[in-house]
Write a protein that holds these residues in place. Sequence first.
Motif, PDB file in Angstrom:
ATOM      1  N   VAL A 159       8.940  -0.390  18.759  1.00  0.00           N
ATOM      2  CA  VAL A 159       8.054   0.333  17.866  1.00  0.00           C
ATOM      3  C   VAL A 159       6.927   0.911  18.702  1.00  0.00           C
ATOM      4  O   VAL A 159       6.082   0.187  19.212  1.00  0.00           O
ATOM      5  CB  VAL A 159       7.491  -0.576  16.757  1.00  0.00           C
ATOM      6  CG1 VAL A 159       6.543   0.197  15.860  1.00  0.00           C
ATOM      7  CG2 VAL A 159       8.624  -1.166  15.935  1.00  0.00           C
ATOM      8  N   ALA A 187       4.641   3.554  14.552  1.00  0.00           N
ATOM      9  CA  ALA A 187       3.706   2.863  13.657  1.00  0.00           C
ATOM     10  C   ALA A 187       2.955   3.866  12.790  1.00  0.00           C
ATOM     11  O   ALA A 187       2.733   3.620  11.597  1.00  0.00           O
ATOM     12  CB  ALA A 187       2.737   2.001  14.464  1.00  0.00           C
ATOM     13  N   TYR A 199       4.174  -3.993  11.293  1.00  0.00           N
ATOM     14  CA  TYR A 199       4.121  -3.123  12.469  1.00  0.00           C
ATOM     15  C   TYR A 199       2.831  -2.304  12.488  1.00  0.00           C
ATOM     16  O   TYR A 199       2.196  -2.154  13.528  1.00  0.00           O
ATOM     17  CB  TYR A 199       5.325  -2.191  12.523  1.00  0.00           C
ATOM     18  CG  TYR A 199       6.605  -2.847  12.992  1.00  0.00           C
ATOM     19  CD1 TYR A 199       6.661  -3.530  14.205  1.00  0.00           C
ATOM     20  CD2 TYR A 199       7.756  -2.774  12.238  1.00  0.00           C
ATOM     21  CE1 TYR A 199       7.832  -4.121  14.638  1.00  0.00           C
ATOM     22  CE2 TYR A 199       8.941  -3.365  12.657  1.00  0.00           C
ATOM     23  CZ  TYR A 199       8.964  -4.042  13.869  1.00  0.00           C
ATOM     24  OH  TYR A 199      10.128  -4.623  14.290  1.00  0.00           O
ATOM     25  N   HIS A 242      -0.095  -2.576  15.278  1.00  0.00           N
ATOM     26  CA  HIS A 242      -0.524  -1.376  16.000  1.00  0.00           C
ATOM     27  C   HIS A 242      -2.043  -1.208  15.896  1.00  0.00           C
ATOM     28  O   HIS A 242      -2.712  -0.925  16.886  1.00  0.00           O
ATOM     29  CB  HIS A 242       0.193  -0.143  15.452  1.00  0.00           C
ATOM     30  CG  HIS A 242      -0.291   1.145  16.027  1.00  0.00           C
ATOM     31  ND1 HIS A 242      -0.078   1.501  17.336  1.00  0.00           N
ATOM     32  CD2 HIS A 242      -0.989   2.161  15.474  1.00  0.00           C
ATOM     33  CE1 HIS A 242      -0.618   2.680  17.565  1.00  0.00           C
ATOM     34  NE2 HIS A 242      -1.182   3.093  16.440  1.00  0.00           N
TER      35      HIS A 242
END
Length: 111
Positions: free
Chosen positions: A7, A12, A84, A88
């Motif tokens: 990711v 994100a 996620y 982030h």
Amino acid sequence: MENLARVTPATALVLEALLSADSVWGLQIVKHVGKKPGTVYPILDRLEVAGWIQGEWGSTQDRKGPRRRYYRLLAEARPLAQDYVNTHRAKIRTSATRPSPATFEGKWQGA
């Protein structure tokens, strides 16, 4: 639904855009994220193949111009997508509080 192999920060941001609306068309995501279409659309393709989102073409009868592809984050992917995005954001806050290497340049050069 498959796990995402990696990711990136751009992924994100795309997930964040998808979390913010029930259904959003591709160019809206591009504008929200602030990345180029060549970055965003491959991410959308990966998310769709992995079973995180569902994309469908809008009707051309509703409006003039080219058809739009609308994307919807699937319910089972929402908790992971939120994780996620939160991760982030935490990384951004952490890197923002760390001094940059330029801060130490003078000290290392004998200043």
